[in-house]
Design a protein around this motif. Sequence first.
Motif, mmCIF file in Angstrom:
data_model
loop_
_atom_site.group_PDB
_atom_site.id
_atom_site.type_symbol
_atom_site.label_atom_id
_atom_site.label_comp_id
_atom_site.label_asym_id
_atom_site.label_seq_id
_atom_site.Cartn_x
_atom_site.Cartn_y
_atom_site.Cartn_z
ATOM 1 N N LEU A 39 0.798 -1.235 0.000
ATOM 2 C CA LEU A 39 0.000 0.000 0.000
ATOM 3 C C LEU A 39 0.834 1.291 0.000
ATOM 4 O O LEU A 39 0.631 2.146 -0.863
ATOM 5 C CB LEU A 39 -0.987 -0.019 1.173
ATOM 6 C CG LEU A 39 -1.863 1.227 1.336
ATOM 7 C CD1 LEU A 39 -2.782 1.420 0.130
ATOM 8 C CD2 LEU A 39 -2.701 1.141 2.597
ATOM 9 N N PRO A 40 1.794 1.448 0.945
ATOM 10 C CA PRO A 40 2.581 2.694 0.911
ATOM 11 C C PRO A 40 3.370 2.829 -0.400
ATOM 12 O O PRO A 40 3.599 3.940 -0.859
ATOM 13 C CB PRO A 40 3.550 2.542 2.084
ATOM 14 C CG PRO A 40 3.013 1.450 2.922
ATOM 15 C CD PRO A 40 2.215 0.560 2.039
ATOM 16 N N GLU B 6 2.348 1.724 -3.328
ATOM 17 C CA GLU B 6 1.385 2.183 -4.346
ATOM 18 C C GLU B 6 1.256 3.699 -4.284
ATOM 19 O O GLU B 6 1.182 4.372 -5.307
ATOM 20 C CB GLU B 6 0.007 1.562 -4.099
ATOM 21 C CG GLU B 6 -0.117 0.115 -4.520
ATOM 22 C CD GLU B 6 -1.472 -0.464 -4.121
ATOM 23 O OE1 GLU B 6 -2.446 0.299 -3.990
ATOM 24 O OE2 GLU B 6 -1.546 -1.699 -3.916
ATOM 25 N N LEU B 7 1.205 4.217 -3.048
ATOM 26 C CA LEU B 7 1.053 5.667 -2.884
ATOM 27 C C LEU B 7 2.277 6.396 -3.433
ATOM 28 O O LEU B 7 2.179 7.523 -3.898
ATOM 29 C CB LEU B 7 0.855 6.010 -1.405
ATOM 30 C CG LEU B 7 -0.386 5.396 -0.756
ATOM 31 C CD1 LEU B 7 -0.434 5.719 0.727
ATOM 32 C CD2 LEU B 7 -1.654 5.871 -1.438
ATOM 33 N N MET B 8 3.443 5.733 -3.384
ATOM 34 C CA MET B 8 4.663 6.324 -3.955
ATOM 35 C C MET B 8 4.748 6.106 -5.455
ATOM 36 O O MET B 8 5.700 6.514 -6.090
ATOM 37 C CB MET B 8 5.896 5.690 -3.301
ATOM 38 C CG MET B 8 6.211 6.214 -1.925
ATOM 39 S SD MET B 8 7.500 5.221 -1.146
ATOM 40 C CE MET B 8 8.931 5.742 -2.088
ATOM 41 N N LYS B 9 3.737 5.399 -6.003
ATOM 42 C CA LYS B 9 3.651 5.133 -7.434
ATOM 43 C C LYS B 9 4.843 4.316 -7.949
ATOM 44 O O LYS B 9 5.364 4.563 -9.039
ATOM 45 C CB LYS B 9 3.528 6.441 -8.221
ATOM 46 C CG LYS B 9 2.316 7.271 -7.800
ATOM 47 C CD LYS B 9 1.886 8.194 -8.917
ATOM 48 C CE LYS B 9 0.511 8.763 -8.676
ATOM 49 N NZ LYS B 9 0.505 9.823 -7.659
#
Lengths: 274, 257
Positions: free
Chosen positions: B105-106, B108-111
């Motif tokens: 998840l984190p 993904e947030l960092m792409k």
Amino acid sequence: MKALQTIRSSRKLVTLVWILGLIILWECGAFYIEAVKRTPENVLPHLWQIIASVFSTKVISNGQTATQIVLTNAGATLLRAGYGFLIGMAGGFLLAILMKLSGIVEKVAFPYLMLIQMIPILGMAPIVLAITKDIGVSRIVIAAILTFYPVCTNTLAGLKSVEQEKLDLMYLCAANRYQVYWKTLIPTCIPFFFTGLKISAPMAITASILVDTLQGDGGLGCMLSQSLKHAMSIYVFWQIVFLSAFVGVASSWLMGLLERRFSPQKRLAARKGA
Amino acid sequence: MNGSQTAIKIDNVGMVYRADNQEVTALTGVSLDIEKGEFISLLGPSGCGKTTLLRIVADLLAPTSGQVLIDGSSPREARLQKKYGMVFQSPVLYEWRTVQKNIELPLELMKLSKEERAERARKMLELVGLTDFAHHYPQQLSGGMQQRVGIARALALRPEILLMDEPFSALDEFTREKLHEDLLRIWGKTNKTVLFVTHNIAEAVFLSDRVCVLSPHPGRLSAVVNIDLPRPRTMELRDTPEFTALVAKVRNSFEGV
């Protein structure tokens, strides 16, 4: 595994017993009414009489049989109920998101939401009809208004149910607002959203039928009142009663089905059961 | 002490809440330098401001006086640069995501790319010993395993610092002792700086290089106890007289509880 199967099959058994009980109760009543009333079909006809009327080829009015009348008018009413439901669903969801995004929107919109909910639908419908001057549009508007409130409030409750730690985690990961909504808030509120849909789907249908009764040009509610006033066979009334009950239950069931397909939490539960 | 060696510099930090026109002093005059690679515990009873202090370091709260520097930059800059990861009291896992997807998840947030995410998640799962549970859902795991997923997720960002807010307080004693050993093993492998909040004296002594004792009313740093027990530490250490003596020393350093 075997215990689970027993419970599953016993649940079916329970439903069956329930339905049988209802049929017996209905028929007891019907036999009693038949013995004491002159026109028993106006009060409580036998179930087989209603079923027979469905398959009857007797032309009742405008060259249509009872079943044909019910189905054509059901199309007009239910389609509008469906449109209204979809509009109310989208509007309720979007307003819930807006209310979550902005405290001001919530403060301004919430009293209006409560107000709309407090005005009885029968009082609102003639006003809407007077404004729109079209029964079809009125059906859509009333169904949308009724759908709107449960969907909006439930979705908002879902958006607010997110644990603070999850939001802290999003903050610590420097997530932008779009990511916070897409990854955390919206998945959390989906089951709440579906609760709203399950409540409002049968309500939207009931509302559309009620709106029909306001004017004489078609729709389930219109046929319902005409049939009750003996302008046409009383069995149109009984068919509509069963049809709308069935559609109401089916609409709620359909929402449950969609939830299992689209809610991340329910998909998980389904997978675990498999 | 060499400046570049300081991972976290807490400089005269104070925190005053205003509630019902009354000022409540949660923290006053806390100063502490944490070296790189150090394992530090913030120990104290409820109301001593230990979680407040951690939240200030994590940029979840702003202090009303003093300042915190993480590797020379402000907590906000440190957060945006992913210099620290955080483990919460509850595991804070996403019920609808698998263990692997939770760790990702984190990322993904960092792409990060899908391959990069999967690769990092795989390494983290290996580190916390949950490789076989990658495709399980959080509800299928025990409390201890869930908290290990939380640690893996915090480490997936490859932070230099790990902030832990009473991460084991909801676990039973057996699971907790096992996780103590696991955490020390992970810490030994990764060389992170750890800031660990707890109200459990034995836990603080077992894990830490230094135990920072916080006392309440108002929340303040009342003692820093060096724990010079040899590493690697194992369960048996708890039965030694040295350990017991240090626990007693820490207990006696509380004021006004």
